[in-house]
Design a protein around this motif. Structure first.
Motif, mmCIF file in Angstrom:
data_model
loop_
_atom_site.group_PDB
_atom_site.id
_atom_site.type_symbol
_atom_site.label_atom_id
_atom_site.label_comp_id
_atom_site.label_asym_id
_atom_site.label_seq_id
_atom_site.Cartn_x
_atom_site.Cartn_y
_atom_site.Cartn_z
ATOM 1 N N MET A 136 0.850 -1.181 0.000
ATOM 2 C CA MET A 136 0.000 0.000 0.000
ATOM 3 C C MET A 136 0.893 1.241 0.000
ATOM 4 N N VAL A 137 0.875 1.961 -1.102
ATOM 5 C CA VAL A 137 1.692 3.166 -1.234
ATOM 6 C C VAL A 137 0.752 4.363 -1.248
ATOM 7 N N GLY A 138 0.805 5.132 -0.185
ATOM 8 C CA GLY A 138 -0.012 6.328 -0.088
ATOM 9 C C GLY A 138 0.846 7.563 -0.229
ATOM 10 N N TRP A 139 1.333 8.060 0.893
ATOM 11 C CA TRP A 139 2.086 9.311 0.901
ATOM 12 C C TRP A 139 3.585 9.110 0.790
ATOM 13 N N SER A 140 4.060 7.882 0.676
ATOM 14 C CA SER A 140 5.496 7.666 0.469
ATOM 15 C C SER A 140 5.883 8.225 -0.894
ATOM 16 N N ARG A 177 -2.994 14.139 -3.442
ATOM 17 C CA ARG A 177 -2.252 12.934 -3.044
ATOM 18 C C ARG A 177 -3.165 11.709 -2.923
ATOM 19 N N GLU A 178 -2.506 10.578 -2.868
ATOM 20 C CA GLU A 178 -3.168 9.294 -2.636
ATOM 21 C C GLU A 178 -3.738 9.262 -1.219
ATOM 22 N N ILE A 179 -4.503 8.246 -0.921
ATOM 23 C CA ILE A 179 -5.004 7.996 0.431
ATOM 24 C C ILE A 179 -3.815 7.924 1.387
ATOM 25 N N GLN A 239 2.990 -1.477 3.601
ATOM 26 C CA GLN A 239 2.779 -2.860 4.028
ATOM 27 C C GLN A 239 1.931 -3.593 2.996
ATOM 28 N N ALA A 240 2.200 -4.881 2.851
ATOM 29 C CA ALA A 240 1.357 -5.728 2.007
ATOM 30 C C ALA A 240 0.058 -6.000 2.766
ATOM 31 N N PHE A 241 -1.016 -6.201 2.032
ATOM 32 C CA PHE A 241 -2.313 -6.416 2.664
ATOM 33 C C PHE A 241 -2.277 -7.548 3.686
ATOM 34 N N ASP A 242 -1.613 -8.641 3.361
ATOM 35 C CA ASP A 242 -1.626 -9.807 4.258
ATOM 36 C C ASP A 242 -0.715 -9.656 5.476
ATOM 37 N N THR A 243 0.015 -8.543 5.587
ATOM 38 C CA THR A 243 0.860 -8.325 6.757
ATOM 39 C C THR A 243 0.209 -7.425 7.802
#
Length: 190
Positions: free
Chosen positions: A17-21, A75-77, A85-89
C-alpha cells in the motif's frame, strides 16, 4: 463545460500500500508517454499531486501546456501505519477489510478515511476549476484520488467505485456541465 482528464501516474512496481510515500514512477516507456501526451487536449492546464510519481509523470506529459504548481491535496489515500505494508501483513485484518469493504469514516491507524480523501480531492479540483473556468484540466494523481471523482460522476457508493480498474498511465475523462459531473471514459489506455 469543463473536462477533467484524470491521469494515473506511471508505475512504481511497489507490491504494498503506497499512499504518501514519495516513490518515483517508472517513466521509461517513452512511446507510451508520448501517446498519452498526444491524447490529451493541447490547451489544457496541467496539475498534479506533489508526490514525485505524479509530478514526474505530469512533467513528462505536459509539453506546451500550462503547468500549474503541484497540489498536495491531490495525493493518494494516507494509509498511516499501513503505509508500505502488504495487505496480508496487516495485523488487524478485520479493520483492513472494513476500510476497503465499507469505505466512509473508517481510517487506517494514523491515516485518513475515504470521506476525508474525497473532501480533499473535491476541494483541490474545484480550486483549479475556479481559477481556470471552462478550461480543460489534466490532473495527474493516484488510484484513490481518481476513484473519489469516479464515485462523484457515477453517483455510486465508494464500494462500487472501488470496483473500477485504474491502470497506471490511463486516462479517466470526467465532464462537468449544467447537469453536474458525468463520466465520459474510465481507464482509457492511449
Amino acid at each position: 463545460m469543463t473536462r477533467v482528464f484524470w491521469v494515473r501516474h506511471g508505475p512504481t512496481h511497489a507490491k504494498s500500500m503506497v499512499g504518501w510515500s514519495d516513490i518515483p514512477a517508472d517513466l521509461s516507456d517513452t512511446a507510451r508517454i508520448e501517446r498519452l501526451s498526444a491524447h490529451l487536449p493541447q490547451e489544457a492546464v496541467v496539475i498534479s499531486s506533489d508526490l514525485i510519481r505524479a509530478s514526474g509523470t505530469a512533467d513528462a506529459i505536459t509539453g506546451n501546456r500550462l503547468r500549474l504548481p503541484h497540489d498536495p491535496d491531490l495525493r493518494e489515500i494516507h494509509f498511516g501505519q499501513w503505509e508500505l505494508q502488504a495487505f496480508d501483513t496487516i495485523a488487524d485484518q478485520d479493520h483492513l477489510r472494513a476500510f476497503w469493504d465499507t469505505p466512509g469514516d473508517i481510517r487506517p491507524p494514523g491515516g485518513e478515511s475515504w470521506f476525508e480523501v474525497t473532501h480533499r480531492v473535491n476541494t483541490a479540483i474545484q480550486r483549479v476549476m475556479d481559477s481556470h473556468p471552462e478550461k480543460d484540466i489534466v490532473a495527474v494523481a493516484h488510484f484513490g484520488a481518481i476513484l473519489t471523482q469516479i464515485q462523484k460522476a457515477l453517483r455510486v457508493t465508494a464500494y462500487e467505485a472501488f470496483g473500477h480498474r485504474i491502470d497506471n498511465l490511463s486516462v479517466t475523462e470526467l465532464r462537468h456541465g449544467t447537469e453536474g459531473w458525468k463520466a465520459h471514459s474510465i481507464n482509457h489506455r492511449p
